[in-house]
Enzyme design. Structure first.
Site, mmCIF file in Angstrom:
data_model
loop_
_atom_site.group_PDB
_atom_site.id
_atom_site.type_symbol
_atom_site.label_atom_id
_atom_site.label_comp_id
_atom_site.label_asym_id
_atom_site.label_seq_id
_atom_site.Cartn_x
_atom_site.Cartn_y
_atom_site.Cartn_z
ATOM 1 N N THR A 167 0.858 -1.192 0.000
ATOM 2 C CA THR A 167 0.000 0.000 0.000
ATOM 3 C C THR A 167 0.892 1.240 0.000
ATOM 4 O O THR A 167 1.642 1.459 0.951
ATOM 5 C CB THR A 167 -0.910 -0.023 1.243
ATOM 6 N N CYS A 190 -3.809 -1.995 9.249
ATOM 7 C CA CYS A 190 -4.211 -1.336 8.001
ATOM 8 C C CYS A 190 -5.084 -0.096 8.189
ATOM 9 O O CYS A 190 -4.696 0.989 7.766
ATOM 10 C CB CYS A 190 -4.941 -2.326 7.103
#
Ligand code: UDX
Length: 435
Positions: free
Chosen positions: A121, A263
């Site tokens: 990410t 996350c």
């Protein structure tokens, strides 16, 4: 196909095993020798249902191996996945040093004409820069974000909701890179899983946008819970009622102590940093608010605990059910349960933490907490109980039986997972979040 996966943490290890399961020849690469040794021996370095079984099975086929030193082997590989971590830096933005190191390794060893596929990410704009570096060696880049959930990582990798490719701007390069990744995911595509092909910035943003939206849903319902508390309404019924509208949906509307993990918290801060950088002020404001609502949920639970023991926490015996950031995981990164537990301990309470999986990790990071893996033993003598991670075994506790060992029958249900009527009937003082 011959595949490498650079970075064998949670994402990379699961991805490598799943690619071998799809029939590819996979080389998992990581700098951590202990991790590589464990994975090579078929041992998962983290708790993930179904992963160790899969790992053992695919190791047995000879299609998967792990190494710290790929050497010349990289040159034979058709397609390299990058699955290294992008931890939060001091500014909230993602730290890209592991991604940079992975690219440096690939520039040194990967064959011209091979394809690199980014799964980590990263902030919007990263892929374009990396593609320029890789182009020097005629290596194409695709950005292919990952949406797996802990606890469901294997199923989410083999049967994702969707597959997203961010491809190069040049149509010929895009076509070649897309064909290579289509070949890797052939079984998934044949299953009819939607594939969205787009540019790099969109693909990069899909990941942080998805997690930020989920986080926004949770903070919305937690903000509603606050109003429900003061107005005498029940947020769980409210969530059921609004969730019946398919445009809204009931999932991720569970009010409680809030979100954590590796996350959601990191991704909202990273997207906020990108939004700030690009002058998207409303997005930055919104995400800042989502984050602060989430952090305040923990403060509220701590305050609720203080109130329920009469104002002074020092020396009070408190049992916390849950340490992992969510059930089916031993991950305690930014865990609301562990945060509340250690804050209560800092305020002088005698805290006992119970969790079916995370205690070995907690023992290393929070040696001052008392740990107990048997819920009955953990409840013994408690003056206050907090349910903060909704593991099945905690939700299934019989309130009458749980009452026998405690010193006081007071429970704070920080996940709104228990039946208040049943607990009250068994003589408990029950407090939920917004109900
Ligand atoms: C998340 C995304 O769901 C996944 O798609 C992405 O790839 C990685 O980040 P994960 O971190 O495994 O996955 O956890 P998730 O199941 O999303 O839960 C995140 C947190 O939100 C947990 O702490 C959970 O307890 C909390 N949560 C979830 C709520 O507080 N309320 C809810 O209604 C749902």
């Amino acid at each position: 196909m011959k595949i490498s996966v650079v970075g064998c943490g949670y994402l990379g290890a699961v991805h490598a095993a799943c690619m071998a399961e799809l029939g590819h020849d996979v080389l998992g690469i990581d700098v951590d020798e202990t991790k590589v040794a464990a994975l090579s021996a078929g041992r998962a370095p983290f708790y993930e249902p179904g992963f160790e079984e899969l790992l053992t099975r695919v190791l047995g086929t000879g299609r998967l191996r792990f190494t710290t030193a790929p050497g010349d082997d990289l040159a034979d590989v058709d397609l390299h996945f990058i699955a290294v971590g992008t931890p939060q830096s001091g500014t909230g933005a993602a730290d890209l040093s592991y991604v940079d190191a992975a690219i440096t390794t690939l520039l040194a060893g990967a064959a011209p004409g091979s394809v690199v596929v980014g799964k980590s990410t990263v902030p919007v704009g990263t892929a374009t820069q990396l593609a320029d570096r890789l182009a020097e060696r005629d290596i194409a880049l695709v950005w292919n974000p990952e949406f797996l959930r802990e606890g469901f990582a294997v199923a989410d990798t083999l049967h994702p909701d969707r597959i997203v490719y961010g491809v190069p701007a040049d149509p010929t390069d895009a076509q070649e890179a897309q064909a290579a990744l289509d070949a890797v995911y052939r079984d998934l595509l044949e299953e009819g899983i939607p594939r969205i092909v787009t540019d790099y910035p969109t693909a990069e943003l899909v990941k942080t946008a998805a997690n930020s939206f989920l986080a926004t849903k949770i903070s919305f319902i937690n903000a509603m819970a606050h109003l429900c508390d003061t107005a005498g309404a029940d947020v769980t019924v409210l969530a059921d009622a609004i969730g019946h509208d398919p445009r809204i949906g009931r999932r991720f509307l569970q009010a409680g102590v809030g979100f954590g993990g590796g996350c959601l918290p990191k991704d909202i801060r990273a997207l906020q940093a990108s939004a700030d950088l690009h002058g998207a002020v409303h997005l930055a404001d919104l995400l800042g608010r989502v984050d602060s609502i989430n952090r305040e949920q923990r403060d509220r639970i701590v305050e609720l605990a203080r109130t329920h023991v009469g104002g002074d926490l020092s020396g009070r015996a408190i049992t916390i059910l849950g340490a992992a950031f969510k059930p089916l995981s031993d991950d305690v990164r930014d865990s609301p349960a562990l945060d509340v537990a250690s804050r209560l301990a800092d305020l002088g309470a005698e805290v006992t933490v119970c969790d079916p999986q995370a205690l070995p990790v907690v023992a290393r990071s929070h040696p001052h907490l008392t740990l107990e893996d048997d819920p009955r033993a953990a409840l013994k003598g408690a003056e206050l109980v907090l349910l903060l991670t909704e593991w099945d075994q905690f939700v299934a506790l019989d309130p009458a039986e749980a009452a026998t060992g405690v010193a006081e029958r007071v429970i704070i249900d920080g996940r709104n997972a228990l039946d208040p009527v049943a607990w009250r009937e068994a003589g408990w003082t029950y407090a939920g979040v917004g109900r």
